[in-house]
Design an enzyme around this catalytic site. Structure first.
Site, PDB file in Angstrom:
ATOM      1  N   HIS A   1       0.837  -1.204   0.000  1.00 48.51           N
ATOM      2  CA  HIS A   1       0.000   0.000   0.000  1.00 48.51           C
ATOM      3  C   HIS A   1       0.876   1.260   0.000  1.00 48.51           C
ATOM      4  O   HIS A   1       0.723   2.140  -0.843  1.00 48.51           O
ATOM      5  CB  HIS A   1      -0.915  -0.031   1.234  1.00 48.51           C
ATOM      6  CG  HIS A   1      -1.812   1.160   1.368  1.00 48.51           C
ATOM      7  ND1 HIS A   1      -3.153   1.124   1.072  1.00 48.51           N
ATOM      8  CD2 HIS A   1      -1.569   2.434   1.758  1.00 48.51           C
ATOM      9  CE1 HIS A   1      -3.690   2.315   1.270  1.00 48.51           C
ATOM     10  NE2 HIS A   1      -2.745   3.131   1.693  1.00 48.51           N
ATOM     11  N   GLU A   2       1.813   1.311   0.930  1.00 50.21           N
ATOM     12  CA  GLU A   2       2.659   2.508   1.040  1.00 50.21           C
ATOM     13  C   GLU A   2       3.553   2.665  -0.189  1.00 50.21           C
ATOM     14  O   GLU A   2       3.818   3.776  -0.632  1.00 50.21           O
ATOM     15  CB  GLU A   2       3.486   2.480   2.323  1.00 50.21           C
ATOM     16  CG  GLU A   2       2.652   2.453   3.614  1.00 50.21           C
ATOM     17  CD  GLU A   2       1.562   3.518   3.678  1.00 50.21           C
ATOM     18  OE1 GLU A   2       1.706   4.582   3.046  1.00 50.21           O
ATOM     19  OE2 GLU A   2       0.536   3.284   4.349  1.00 50.21           O
TER      20      GLU A   2
ATOM     21  N   HIS B   1       1.671   4.524  -2.842  1.00 56.28           N
ATOM     22  CA  HIS B   1       1.767   5.984  -2.678  1.00 56.28           C
ATOM     23  C   HIS B   1       3.141   6.470  -3.141  1.00 56.28           C
ATOM     24  O   HIS B   1       3.267   7.496  -3.802  1.00 56.28           O
ATOM     25  CB  HIS B   1       1.596   6.369  -1.205  1.00 56.28           C
ATOM     26  CG  HIS B   1       0.188   6.280  -0.700  1.00 56.28           C
ATOM     27  ND1 HIS B   1      -0.869   6.906  -1.311  1.00 56.28           N
ATOM     28  CD2 HIS B   1      -0.340   5.650   0.389  1.00 56.28           C
ATOM     29  CE1 HIS B   1      -1.983   6.659  -0.624  1.00 56.28           C
ATOM     30  NE2 HIS B   1      -1.694   5.899   0.409  1.00 56.28           N
TER      31      HIS B   1
ATOM     32  N   HIS C   1       3.471   6.635  -6.878  1.00 58.45           N
ATOM     33  CA  HIS C   1       2.693   7.776  -7.366  1.00 58.45           C
ATOM     34  C   HIS C   1       3.529   9.057  -7.228  1.00 58.45           C
ATOM     35  O   HIS C   1       3.536   9.912  -8.097  1.00 58.45           O
ATOM     36  CB  HIS C   1       1.417   7.877  -6.524  1.00 58.45           C
ATOM     37  CG  HIS C   1       0.301   8.645  -7.166  1.00 58.45           C
ATOM     38  ND1 HIS C   1      -0.840   8.960  -6.482  1.00 58.45           N
ATOM     39  CD2 HIS C   1       0.147   9.158  -8.408  1.00 58.45           C
ATOM     40  CE1 HIS C   1      -1.659   9.633  -7.287  1.00 58.45           C
ATOM     41  NE2 HIS C   1      -1.076   9.770  -8.460  1.00 58.45           N
TER      42      HIS C   1
END
Ligand code: ZN
Length: 685
Positions: free
Chosen positions: A472-473, A476, A479
């Site tokens: 998940h991290e 980010h 991105h």
């Protein structure tokens, strides 16, 4: 002063040299420079020219922001009383500066002049969007209001801040003040570590028995595992009536909720919007409160049959296996846990032995390299703790730019004293073609987790949830780092609509459930085997346990939040809205004493007012984006398809905030998002 590491703005932060005594003197200098730049930029001699404004103001605020970012980071990961004091001492003046900057009428006039000029009319798309966002920020910050309205707007902001703070203090105090001293017999069924911890807590107060509290590490295991029904009811009742009229008046949030809603409505009216929900959605991907409520109601309709089935199974299991014929709210987590155990017997402890950290990282890096045509290599930089690692991402594949530096990141994986719990991505600096120095500033990110460190010379063992968190991290982080945009306001995650920002992060989570990848992520700590198929199958079967019920619960919160902020006058009928939403959505209505709204800090004290729906909204986007990989899957490589990876990277990761989230999504999928993939992934189709 020249030796102050916080003033070395070229290169990476000197984390190994920053001391608490550097903070205030550095901020004295940087704040003063930022102030001077602001005064200069609003003056008559400075033309309303994009590069000139950026050179003066963006460079000064970047220097300030980076130094303050480094201090904030150390406060989060290497907290000491001294660094905390330095942080708290300087926080008010930093907040004050940015608040003032965001509502400065003179600066707003300058940006408006730029927007209206010939140059402003023909800016390249990314710059045009950055300028549009900046102007919007000023308008929502009240920069267009005059006289009394302007004063009242500022007053409303302060009142809201104070009342939100009071709301959250009441919740904290109500949580802290509760204690129930239980005997060992009452705790039958509760895990031993919780029994030990609650005994020590009572002992520390010189009391007999076990001290039970409403904090999660105690409340959750008790409500899930305690066989004693009366005990569960006691805790449930206390938990769901925190900060309500059921407790002492000085901690009752009833009036604060009414006042906050009234203030938000007044703010909306001043800004010329029908409701606060309309204000909240201006900077989001969702277009109107109606669109959000339609979305939630549609999802509720589709999830309902599955939630009803979940509920029927729980009732049946409670009746036949546990002899309970009147399932109550305080029984649900307990019965749910028992049903889960009966149906999918496997332990997280077993699973952990396979997810050894070096293999997980290797598998994750390999996935990123395959999908996004990059290479991840170890790199070096000053760090704040010996366990922190630093990496660089280089362009790979074919083309003239192979080997080019894309970005760098710190990985701080383990829990330790002085480190804030949880996991997060934070930016150190963003991609930017700087107006003051030649070349492009490449992005740098922090990736912070709190895994348990390996024992002795063994590697760290991650739970499957840990692995999902890590992915998940990294979503980010990618991105932030894979962007190709060169304007600081819209590169990477900057300027991305708030209800779309979880798309790349939740997208990455999907890979943790792919058999082809799971094999590459696992290597048993003792035997070196990858995860056995039988264990994987059990994990998959358990994945969507009660997803119908959980979906409806999220919708209940989201619809309540949206209606509360979209319907003027709702401050006078909060409980009525709660009741109406439950009648409409829930398959099991909580007891009438339940006052969950009195501790709903997300919307009354956090940033989620008229925004709680974002969780589900972004999940639709991320599931649908992942479905593109599923549709193109091959027997040989499964979903690990570099062609689709490139399309995703170009449309979403590289474009960042330079286009709207909807345009990015459509550029990838060729159409608007659909809800089907989310329902399918959660076993509701
Ligand atoms: Zn996230």
């Amino acid at each position: 002063m020249s030796t102050n590491p916080l003033l070395q703005t070229a290169g990476l932060p000197l984390f190994d040299q920053i001391r608490p005594e550097h903070v205030t003197p550095a901020l004295d200098v940087l704040l003063q420079q930022a102030e001077a730049s602001l005064e200069k930029v609003v003056g008559p001699d400075v033309p309303a020219d994009y590069d000139t404004l950026s050179l003066l103001l963006d460079v000064a605020t970047e220097n300030l922001g980076r130094a303050w970012g480094a201090v904030g980071h150390l406060n989060s990961v290497a907290d000491t009383p001294e660094i905390r004091a330095a942080y708290n001492e300087n926080l008010p003046r930093i907040t004050e500066f940015y608040t003032r900057l965001g509502a400065d009428e003179r600066l707003y006039a300058k940006y408006k002049a730029l927007a209206e000029s010939e140059q402003g009319q023909s800016l390249p798309p990314a710059r045009a969007r950055a300028l549009k966002n900046a102007l919007r920020g000023f308008v929502l910050g009240g920069a267009e209001l005059q006289g009394q309205a302007r004063e009242r707007f500022a007053e409303i902001q302060e009142l809201q801040a104070a009342k939100s703070q009071a709301f959250s203090e009441h919740v904290m105090d109500a949580t802290d003040k509760f204690a129930h001293y239980a005997s060992l017999e009452e705790l039958a069924g509760v895990p031993q570590d919780v029994i030990d911890a609650t005994r020590s807590a009572a002992e520390a107060e010189g009391k007999e028995g076990h001290k039970l509290t409403l904090h999660m590490p105690c409340y959750l295991p008790v409500i899930q595992y305690a066989q004693n029904r009366t005990l569960r009811e006691t805790l449930y009742r206390a938990y769901t009536t925190r900060a309500s009229e059921a407790g002492p008046a000085e901690r009752d949030n009833t009036t604060l909720m009414q006042e906050l809603l009234a203030l938000r409505q007044e703010e909306a009216t001043l800004l010329g919007y029908p409701s606060f929900a309309d204000v909240s959605l201006v900077a989001k991907m969702a277009e109107s409160p109606q669109q959000v409520t339609d979305f939630l109601r549609d999802l509720a309709r589709r999830a309902r049959p599955y939630a009803e089935k979940d509920m029927a199974e729980l009732r049946e299991f409670a009746r036949t296996e546990l002899g309970m014929t009147d399932l109550q709210a305080w029984d649900m987590p307990y019965v749910g846990e028992k049903l889960k155990e009966a149906r999918y017997a496997f332990s997280d402890q077993d699973v952990k032995q396979y997810f050894t950290e070096p293999t997980v990282l290797q598998g994750l890096f390999g996935l990123i390299e395959t999908l996004f045509e990059v290479k991840i290599k170890p790199d070096s930089a000053p760090v704040w703790h010996e366990s922190v690692r630093f990496f660089r991402i280089e362009r790979a594949g074919v083309g003239a730019d192979v080997g080019e530096l894309v970005g760098q990141f710190y990985l701080d994986p383990y829990a330790r004293a002085g480190k804030r719990p949880g996991a997060w991505m934070d930016d150190v600096r963003g991609r930017w073609s700087r107006p003051d120095v030649a070349g492009t500033q490449t992005p740098v990110a922090h990736l912070v987790c709190n895994f348990a460190k390996g024992v002795g010379d063994k590697p760290a063992l991650l739970t499957h949830d840990d692995v999902i968190t890590l992915f998940h991290e990294f979503g980010h982080g990618l991105h932030h780092m894979l962007t190709k945009v060169e304007d600081i306001g819209v590169s990477g995650i900057s300027g991305v609509e708030w209800d779309a920002v979880e798309l790349p992060s939740q997208f990455m989570e999907n890979f943790c459930w792919e058999w082809a990848l799971v094999q590459k992520l696992t290597h048993h700590v003792d035997t070196g085997e990858s995860l056995p198929r039988a264990l994987y199958d059990k994990m998959i079967a358990a994945k969507n346990f009660q997803s119908g019920l959980m979906t409806l619960r999220q919708i209940e919160f989201s619809l309540f939040d949206m209606r509360l902020h979209a319907e003027p006058g709702s401050d006078q009928r909060i409980q009525a809205v709660v009741d109406e939403v439950r009648q409409e959505v829930a398959v099991n209505i909580p007891p009438s004493f339940n006052r969950f709204q009195h501790s709903f800090s997300h919307i009354f004290a956090g940033g989620y007012s008229a925004g709680y729906y974002s969780y589900k909204w972004a999940e639709v986007l991320s599931a649908d984006a992942f479905a593109a990989f599923e549709e193109a899957a091959t027997p040989e490589h499964g979903v690990l398809n570099p062609q689709v990876g490139r399309q995703y990277r170009e449309a979403i990761l590289e474009a960042g905030g330079a286009r709207s989230a909807m345009e990015n999504f459509k550029a990838f999928r060729g159409r608007e998002p659909r809800i089907d993939a989310l329902l399918r992934h959660q076993g509701m189709s």
